[in-house]
Design a protein around this motif. Structure first.
Motif, PDB file in Angstrom:
ATOM      1  N   SER A 233       7.695 -15.869 -13.584  1.00  0.00           N
ATOM      2  CA  SER A 233       8.223 -16.585 -12.425  1.00  0.00           C
ATOM      3  C   SER A 233       8.735 -15.629 -11.354  1.00  0.00           C
ATOM      4  N   ASN A 234       8.423 -15.921 -10.093  1.00  0.00           N
ATOM      5  CA  ASN A 234       8.914 -15.126  -8.958  1.00  0.00           C
ATOM      6  C   ASN A 234      10.431 -15.018  -8.939  1.00  0.00           C
ATOM      7  N   VAL A 235      11.119 -16.133  -9.201  1.00  0.00           N
ATOM      8  CA  VAL A 235      12.571 -16.143  -9.010  1.00  0.00           C
ATOM      9  C   VAL A 235      13.324 -15.615 -10.226  1.00  0.00           C
ATOM     10  N   LEU A 236      12.649 -15.556 -11.395  1.00  0.00           N
ATOM     11  CA  LEU A 236      13.298 -15.071 -12.618  1.00  0.00           C
ATOM     12  C   LEU A 236      12.846 -13.668 -13.008  1.00  0.00           C
ATOM     13  N   ALA A 237      11.594 -13.328 -12.654  1.00  0.00           N
ATOM     14  CA  ALA A 237      10.963 -12.073 -13.094  1.00  0.00           C
ATOM     15  C   ALA A 237      10.867 -12.007 -14.620  1.00  0.00           C
ATOM     16  N   THR A 238      10.771 -13.182 -15.246  1.00  0.00           N
ATOM     17  CA  THR A 238      10.516 -13.299 -16.684  1.00  0.00           C
ATOM     18  C   THR A 238       9.565 -14.479 -16.899  1.00  0.00           C
ATOM     19  N   PRO A 239       8.896 -14.535 -18.081  1.00  0.00           N
ATOM     20  CA  PRO A 239       7.877 -15.564 -18.282  1.00  0.00           C
ATOM     21  C   PRO A 239       8.446 -16.928 -18.642  1.00  0.00           C
ATOM     22  N   ILE A 240       7.775 -17.970 -18.171  1.00  0.00           N
ATOM     23  CA  ILE A 240       8.115 -19.358 -18.510  1.00  0.00           C
ATOM     24  C   ILE A 240       6.826 -20.125 -18.795  1.00  0.00           C
ATOM     25  N   SER A 241       6.949 -21.217 -19.552  1.00  0.00           N
ATOM     26  CA  SER A 241       5.775 -22.030 -19.900  1.00  0.00           C
ATOM     27  C   SER A 241       6.042 -23.527 -19.860  1.00  0.00           C
ATOM     28  N   GLU A 242       7.315 -23.914 -19.820  1.00  0.00           N
ATOM     29  CA  GLU A 242       7.680 -25.323 -19.896  1.00  0.00           C
ATOM     30  C   GLU A 242       7.476 -25.981 -18.526  1.00  0.00           C
ATOM     31  N   PRO A 243       6.646 -27.067 -18.434  1.00  0.00           N
ATOM     32  CA  PRO A 243       6.371 -27.674 -17.122  1.00  0.00           C
ATOM     33  C   PRO A 243       7.613 -28.051 -16.315  1.00  0.00           C
ATOM     34  N   ALA A 244       8.640 -28.588 -16.985  1.00  0.00           N
ATOM     35  CA  ALA A 244       9.844 -28.986 -16.232  1.00  0.00           C
ATOM     36  C   ALA A 244      10.517 -27.768 -15.603  1.00  0.00           C
ATOM     37  N   GLU A 245      10.532 -26.664 -16.330  1.00  0.00           N
ATOM     38  CA  GLU A 245      11.141 -25.454 -15.755  1.00  0.00           C
ATOM     39  C   GLU A 245      10.260 -24.870 -14.656  1.00  0.00           C
TER      40      GLU A 245
END
Length: 316
Positions: A233-245
């Motif tokens: 994620s651009n705003v976190l600079a860490t990976p995400i996969s959950e659609p709501a997040e």
């Protein structure tokens, strides 16, 4: 062990002629461009292939156009046997490129991605009257100094760091007068260069809040699936996969900092990625990757020759 991440470029990489050679060479690319044209109810592909440049540069056209080329490349690679789910550990995209990454990874349908980016472009343009906002590149300053410059330049107006693109390449965004002050202040604080950018709105700052609200409404209506590989994620600079997040972070991204230096650093350190592969028009992210981590392999894929070479490398 080679580990790939695919990256997807943002606004500024567009150029007249983009996608034309792909369309002439691959039926999969032609199908992507036709589907985007139909989704938007306009011949965006004609603007991409033939211009005029002023029309292509409009935010509401540049954003879906860049996504279309990136997704076309991903689709061509899939038919040649290089599948994102099998060959990539992560995806990441710069600003609008995050939508390209998510579409390529199956979170959004192509139609929804095109319409979301059209909406995003229009909302960002409408959020601030033309001439009232600006962006500037501060070259040669570190992030902490750029933040000091932005704070000092504000004087009651908005002036914020918008993009941390690479070491020594920070972009600030905000009210025109404040950004102009930042350009002058940066020179006094050791910037090698500080220059206003040719953009039509002050992206990635708090002036974009009306656009963030428009995107929250648009994203709420769209069906989303978990991506086949995590997105950094651009705003976190860490990976995400959950659609709501993902939905939440895409809304935050409109006003938030594009943390590209940290994203690439995460991929190549914690993520164990050894090869960054830019899918799309131009080679901006490939250049940034080499500045962020000179030890990583970074290549750009944008032409049929690039595709042939990459497929041969991966499938050999």
């Amino acid at each position: 062990m080679t580990s790939f991440a695919f990256t997807f470029p943002g606004q500024g990489s567009q150029a007249v002629g983009m996608g034309k050679e792909l369309a002439e060479t691959y039926p999969e690319a032609r199908a992507v461009f036709a589907e985007v044209d139909e989704a938007l109810g306009q011949k965006l592909s004609t603007v991409m292939f033939e211009g005029p440049e002023d029309n292509l540069r409009l935010t509401e056209n540049a954003q879906p156009a860049l996504m279309a080329v990136s997704v076309a490349l991903a689709r061509v690679l899939e038919t040649r046997g290089v599948r994102l789910a099998e060959h990539a550990a992560y995806v990441a995209g710069h600003s609008l490129g995050e939508y390209s990454a998510l579409c390529a990874a199956g979170t959004f349908s192509l139609i929804d991605a095109a319409r979301l980016l059209k909406t995003r472009g229009q909302a960002m343009q409408k959020a601030v009257p033309v001439g009232h906002g600006a962006m500037a590149a501060l070259l040669g300053l570190d992030l902490a100094t750029a933040r000091e410059v932005a704070a000092e330049a504000g004087q009651g107006e908005v002036c914020e760091v918008a993009n941390d693109n690479a070491p020594g390449q920070i972009v600030v965004s905000g009210a025109t007068a404040a950004v102009e002050r930042a350009v002058e202040l940066a020179k006094g604080k050791g910037a090698k260069r500080a220059l206003l950018l040719p953009v039509s709105a002050p992206f990635h700052c708090s002036l974009m809040q009306p656009a963030a609200e428009s995107m929250a409404a648009a994203l709420a209506e769209v069906e989303m699936h978990a991506p086949v590989v995590p997105v950094v994620s651009n705003v976190l600079a860490t990976p995400i996969s959950e659609p709501a997040e993902i939905r939440q972070r895409l809304v935050e991204q409109v006003t938030g900092v594009v943390r590209w230096t940290e994203s690439v650093t995460w991929l190549t350190k914690e993520g164990g990625v050894t090869n960054l592969v830019e899918l799309g028009t131009g080679k901006v992210l490939t250049g940034l990757a080499k500045r962020i981590n000179p030890d990583v392999s970074a290549i750009a894929i944008g032409t049929p020759a690039d595709i042939d070479a990459f497929v041969a490398q991966v499938l050999s």
